[in-house]
Design a protein around this motif. Structure first.
Motif, PDB file in Angstrom:
ATOM      1  N   LYS A 107       1.034  -1.725   0.008  1.00 42.16           N
ATOM      2  CA  LYS A 107       0.263  -0.275  -0.148  1.00 42.16           C
ATOM      3  C   LYS A 107       0.778   1.161   0.281  1.00 42.16           C
ATOM      4  O   LYS A 107       0.735   2.233  -0.759  1.00 42.16           O
ATOM      5  N   LEU A 108       2.131   1.096   0.799  1.00 41.91           N
ATOM      6  CA  LEU A 108       2.713   2.481   0.745  1.00 41.91           C
ATOM      7  C   LEU A 108       3.478   2.356  -0.389  1.00 41.91           C
ATOM      8  O   LEU A 108       3.791   4.104  -1.034  1.00 41.91           O
ATOM      9  N   ALA A 109       3.743   1.678  -1.016  1.00 40.22           N
ATOM     10  CA  ALA A 109       4.159   1.496  -2.616  1.00 40.22           C
ATOM     11  C   ALA A 109       3.558   2.538  -3.334  1.00 40.22           C
ATOM     12  O   ALA A 109       4.291   3.306  -4.120  1.00 40.22           O
ATOM     13  N   GLY A 110       2.334   2.417  -3.064  1.00 37.27           N
ATOM     14  CA  GLY A 110       0.908   2.899  -4.573  1.00 37.27           C
ATOM     15  C   GLY A 110       1.129   2.301  -5.254  1.00 37.27           C
ATOM     16  O   GLY A 110       0.647   3.536  -6.499  1.00 37.27           O
ATOM     17  N   GLU A 111       1.835   1.547  -5.673  1.00 37.53           N
ATOM     18  CA  GLU A 111       2.054   0.614  -7.508  1.00 37.53           C
ATOM     19  C   GLU A 111       0.923  -0.502  -7.263  1.00 37.53           C
ATOM     20  O   GLU A 111       0.699  -1.016  -8.587  1.00 37.53           O
ATOM     21  N   HIS A 112      -0.324  -0.874  -7.140  1.00 36.46           N
ATOM     22  CA  HIS A 112      -0.886  -1.776  -7.019  1.00 36.46           C
ATOM     23  C   HIS A 112      -1.946  -1.359  -7.079  1.00 36.46           C
ATOM     24  O   HIS A 112      -2.231  -1.207  -5.857  1.00 36.46           O
ATOM     25  N   SER A 113      -3.025  -2.514  -7.103  1.00 33.27           N
ATOM     26  CA  SER A 113      -4.773  -2.052  -7.458  1.00 33.27           C
ATOM     27  C   SER A 113      -5.198  -2.775  -6.239  1.00 33.27           C
ATOM     28  O   SER A 113      -4.135  -4.005  -5.380  1.00 33.27           O
ATOM     29  N   THR A 114      -5.980  -2.627  -5.409  1.00 33.55           N
ATOM     30  CA  THR A 114      -6.462  -3.827  -4.583  1.00 33.55           C
ATOM     31  C   THR A 114      -6.046  -5.228  -4.812  1.00 33.55           C
ATOM     32  O   THR A 114      -6.341  -6.115  -3.554  1.00 33.55           O
ATOM     33  N   ALA A 115      -6.279  -5.511  -6.128  1.00 36.84           N
ATOM     34  CA  ALA A 115      -7.275  -6.831  -6.437  1.00 36.84           C
ATOM     35  C   ALA A 115      -4.999  -7.843  -6.258  1.00 36.84           C
ATOM     36  O   ALA A 115      -5.294  -8.425  -5.860  1.00 36.84           O
ATOM     37  N   GLN A 116      -4.596  -6.634  -6.836  1.00 35.86           N
ATOM     38  CA  GLN A 116      -3.050  -7.168  -7.036  1.00 35.86           C
ATOM     39  C   GLN A 116      -2.212  -7.510  -5.066  1.00 35.86           C
ATOM     40  O   GLN A 116      -1.593  -7.923  -5.313  1.00 35.86           O
ATOM     41  N   ILE A 117      -3.043  -6.345  -4.711  1.00 32.48           N
ATOM     42  CA  ILE A 117      -2.587  -6.578  -3.292  1.00 32.48           C
ATOM     43  C   ILE A 117      -3.013  -7.733  -2.581  1.00 32.48           C
ATOM     44  O   ILE A 117      -2.907  -8.438  -2.324  1.00 32.48           O
ATOM     45  N   ARG A 118      -4.317  -7.604  -3.063  1.00 32.80           N
ATOM     46  CA  ARG A 118      -4.816  -9.116  -2.238  1.00 32.80           C
ATOM     47  C   ARG A 118      -4.426 -10.376  -3.360  1.00 32.80           C
ATOM     48  O   ARG A 118      -3.907 -11.742  -1.752  1.00 32.80           O
ATOM     49  N   GLU A 119      -4.458 -10.349  -3.957  1.00 31.56           N
ATOM     50  CA  GLU A 119      -3.821 -12.119  -4.044  1.00 31.56           C
ATOM     51  C   GLU A 119      -2.053 -11.912  -4.067  1.00 31.56           C
ATOM     52  O   GLU A 119      -1.557 -12.940  -3.636  1.00 31.56           O
ATOM     53  N   ARG A 120      -1.569 -10.453  -3.576  1.00 33.08           N
ATOM     54  CA  ARG A 120       0.219 -10.910  -3.595  1.00 33.08           C
ATOM     55  C   ARG A 120      -0.344 -11.241  -1.891  1.00 33.08           C
ATOM     56  O   ARG A 120       0.754 -12.089  -1.752  1.00 33.08           O
ATOM     57  N   VAL A 121      -0.895 -10.704  -1.416  1.00 32.55           N
ATOM     58  CA  VAL A 121      -0.866 -11.182   0.461  1.00 32.55           C
ATOM     59  C   VAL A 121      -1.578 -12.711   0.267  1.00 32.55           C
ATOM     60  O   VAL A 121      -0.560 -13.146   1.267  1.00 32.55           O
ATOM     61  N   ALA A 122      -2.271 -13.080  -0.284  1.00 35.64           N
ATOM     62  CA  ALA A 122      -2.730 -14.615   0.006  1.00 35.64           C
ATOM     63  C   ALA A 122      -1.371 -14.781  -0.741  1.00 35.64           C
ATOM     64  O   ALA A 122      -1.472 -16.139   0.441  1.00 35.64           O
ATOM     65  N   MET A 123      -0.887 -14.750  -1.283  1.00 34.24           N
ATOM     66  CA  MET A 123       0.455 -16.301  -2.090  1.00 34.24           C
ATOM     67  C   MET A 123       1.086 -15.235  -0.662  1.00 34.24           C
ATOM     68  O   MET A 123       1.876 -17.034  -0.185  1.00 34.24           O
ATOM     69  N   LEU A 124       1.902 -14.600   0.139  1.00 35.23           N
ATOM     70  CA  LEU A 124       2.741 -14.630   0.431  1.00 35.23           C
ATOM     71  C   LEU A 124       2.401 -15.546   2.186  1.00 35.23           C
ATOM     72  O   LEU A 124       3.096 -16.386   3.036  1.00 35.23           O
ATOM     73  N   LEU A 125       1.212 -15.319   2.067  1.00 35.74           N
ATOM     74  CA  LEU A 125       0.895 -16.207   3.829  1.00 35.74           C
ATOM     75  C   LEU A 125       0.542 -17.622   3.335  1.00 35.74           C
ATOM     76  O   LEU A 125       0.679 -18.447   4.498  1.00 35.74           O
ATOM     77  N   ASP A 126       0.249 -17.804   2.335  1.00 36.08           N
ATOM     78  CA  ASP A 126       0.141 -19.286   1.898  1.00 36.08           C
ATOM     79  C   ASP A 126       1.513 -19.533   1.942  1.00 36.08           C
ATOM     80  O   ASP A 126       2.222 -20.533   2.423  1.00 36.08           O
ATOM     81  N   ARG A 127       2.846 -18.610   1.838  1.00 32.05           N
ATOM     82  CA  ARG A 127       3.576 -19.518   1.589  1.00 32.05           C
ATOM     83  C   ARG A 127       4.686 -19.449   3.008  1.00 32.05           C
ATOM     84  O   ARG A 127       5.383 -20.550   3.212  1.00 32.05           O
ATOM     85  N   VAL A 128       4.397 -18.810   4.076  1.00 26.80           N
ATOM     86  CA  VAL A 128       4.713 -19.032   5.356  1.00 26.80           C
ATOM     87  C   VAL A 128       3.643 -19.879   6.285  1.00 26.80           C
ATOM     88  O   VAL A 128       3.681 -19.918   7.233  1.00 26.80           O
ATOM     89  N   GLY A 129       2.813 -20.543   5.154  1.00 32.34           N
ATOM     90  CA  GLY A 129       1.864 -21.181   6.412  1.00 32.34           C
ATOM     91  C   GLY A 129       0.562 -20.600   7.143  1.00 32.34           C
ATOM     92  O   GLY A 129       0.628 -21.286   8.328  1.00 32.34           O
ATOM     93  N   LEU A 130       0.421 -19.073   6.675  1.00 33.79           N
ATOM     94  CA  LEU A 130      -0.761 -18.522   7.678  1.00 33.79           C
ATOM     95  C   LEU A 130      -1.588 -17.850   6.907  1.00 33.79           C
ATOM     96  O   LEU A 130      -2.042 -17.039   7.505  1.00 33.79           O
ATOM     97  N   SER A 131      -2.186 -18.832   5.851  1.00 31.01           N
ATOM     98  CA  SER A 131      -3.465 -18.529   5.384  1.00 31.01           C
ATOM     99  C   SER A 131      -4.625 -18.770   6.328  1.00 31.01           C
ATOM    100  O   SER A 131      -5.578 -17.804   5.759  1.00 31.01           O
ATOM    101  N   ASP A 132      -4.967 -19.598   7.213  1.00 32.21           N
ATOM    102  CA  ASP A 132      -6.079 -19.227   8.209  1.00 32.21           C
ATOM    103  C   ASP A 132      -5.668 -18.695   9.082  1.00 32.21           C
ATOM    104  O   ASP A 132      -7.273 -18.204  10.081  1.00 32.21           O
ATOM    105  N   HIS A 133      -5.080 -17.641   9.041  1.00 26.07           N
ATOM    106  CA  HIS A 133      -5.236 -16.759  10.338  1.00 26.07           C
ATOM    107  C   HIS A 133      -4.816 -15.178   9.654  1.00 26.07           C
ATOM    108  O   HIS A 133      -4.631 -13.780  10.529  1.00 26.07           O
ATOM    109  N   ALA A 134      -5.215 -15.083   8.189  1.00 31.51           N
ATOM    110  CA  ALA A 134      -4.989 -13.649   7.261  1.00 31.51           C
ATOM    111  C   ALA A 134      -5.943 -12.641   8.645  1.00 31.51           C
ATOM    112  O   ALA A 134      -5.641 -11.537   8.832  1.00 31.51           O
ATOM    113  N   LEU A 135      -7.116 -12.997   9.072  1.00 31.66           N
ATOM    114  CA  LEU A 135      -8.088 -12.237   9.571  1.00 31.66           C
ATOM    115  C   LEU A 135      -7.765 -11.832  11.289  1.00 31.66           C
ATOM    116  O   LEU A 135      -8.409 -11.316  11.942  1.00 31.66           O
ATOM    117  N   LYS A 136      -6.107 -12.768  11.839  1.00 29.46           N
ATOM    118  CA  LYS A 136      -6.439 -12.194  12.546  1.00 29.46           C
ATOM    119  C   LYS A 136      -5.752 -10.939  13.287  1.00 29.46           C
ATOM    120  O   LYS A 136      -4.814 -10.970  11.969  1.00 29.46           O
TER     121      LYS A 136
END
Ligand code: ADP
Ligand code: ADP
Length: 233
Positions: free
Chosen positions: A108-137
């Motif tokens: 968000k701070l970089a300001g270069e990505h759409s909300t959809a792009q951010i959502r997708e990248r965040v989901a990918m990163l959380l999946d990679r570190v094994g925290l997909s089930d904790h996104a909203l905690k």
């Protein structure tokens, strides 16, 4: 990848100059896990923070990917910092934000990505570190190891080539430390990520580092392949 040429750093403490880093020449090759070890006050943190210019050197040049970091203006510094991630002993997560929002923050701070792009990248990163089930905690709902994995996901959000780790496992128990080090090892290989980590624990160096520099009183007193520097266990 990272080169220190005659870099030194002094702080002014109540009118007196305190040397945190004596003249330092250092080369950290791309794709390595490079460890800095030493007692408290040895200058490790100062050296690490000089790399992303959280500290200004008092003299000398610092090159990162052949770019002179010491000469960057404010705009270039912002871009440069997107190429570096950092993780911390106490994680430095925002308590009032969810896991997903913490990870989304640098994008968000970089300001270069759409909300959809951010959502997708965040989901990918959380999946990679094994925290997909904790996104909203919230961070307070997570264990120490989970918090550090959020820190790692956040640090990698802008696809940096370098990850700086400031005592990243010092607040974790041995088993969790091993898991976090394992993750760093995997990310190093998968992303060809250069990792600079500081620690006061020999075991951390032994487990993951290719090279090590031993610091004492602002000086690098020894440097080389881990197997050579710590020949005798
Ligand atoms: P380490 O990370 O190995 O514990 P530091 O880089 O934090 O070492 O500190 C090296 C030296 O510089 C210490 O003497 C410390 O007190 C001093 N120092 C670090 N940061 C500051 C600062 N912001 N202002 C004044 N002195 C500092
Ligand atoms: P905002 O806070 O800007 O209104 P959202 O509430 O949609 O936006 O989410 C905050 C940020 O975190 C967004 O960048 C979004 O893409 C991301 N995000 C939120 N929830 C998730 C989730 N479950 N998985 C992945 N990303 C998420």
């Amino acid at each position: 990848m990272i080169q220190f040429e005659g870099v030194h750093k002094t702080y002014k403490v109540s009118g007196r100059e305190v040397t945190a880093l004596e003249t330092c020449n250092l080369h950290i090759p791309q794709g390595q896990i490079f460890g800095l070890i030493g007692h408290s006050g040895a200058g490790k943190s100062t050296l690490l923070r000089l790399i992303n210019r959280l500290e200004e050197p008092s003299g000398g040049r610092i090159l990162v990917a052949d770019e002179d970091v010491t000469a960057l203006n404010a705009k270039d510094l912002r871009r440069f910092r997107q190429g570096l991630g950092m993780i911390f002993q106490h994680f430095n997560l925002l308590a009032s934000k969810t896991v997903a929002d913490n990870v989304a923050m640098p994008l968000k701070l970089a300001g270069e990505h759409s909300t959809a792009q951010i959502r997708e990248r965040v989901a990918m990163l959380l999946d990679r570190v094994g925290l997909s089930d904790h996104a909203l905690k919230y961070p307070a709902q997570l264990s120490g190891g989970q918090k550090q994995r959020v820190g790692i996901a956040r640090a990698l959000a802008t696809e940096p080539k370098i990850l700086l780790c400031d005592e990243a496992t010092s607040a974790l128990d041995p088993q969790t430390t091993a898991q976090v080090l394992q993750l760093l090892n995997e990310l190093n290989r998968e992303l060809n990520l250069t990792i600079v980590l500081i620690t006061h624990e020999m075991d951390v160096i032994r487990r993951v580092c290719d090279q090590v520099a031993v610091m004492d009183a602002g000086l690098i007193v020894e440097q080389g392949q881990v197997a050579d520097v710590f020949l005798h266990p």
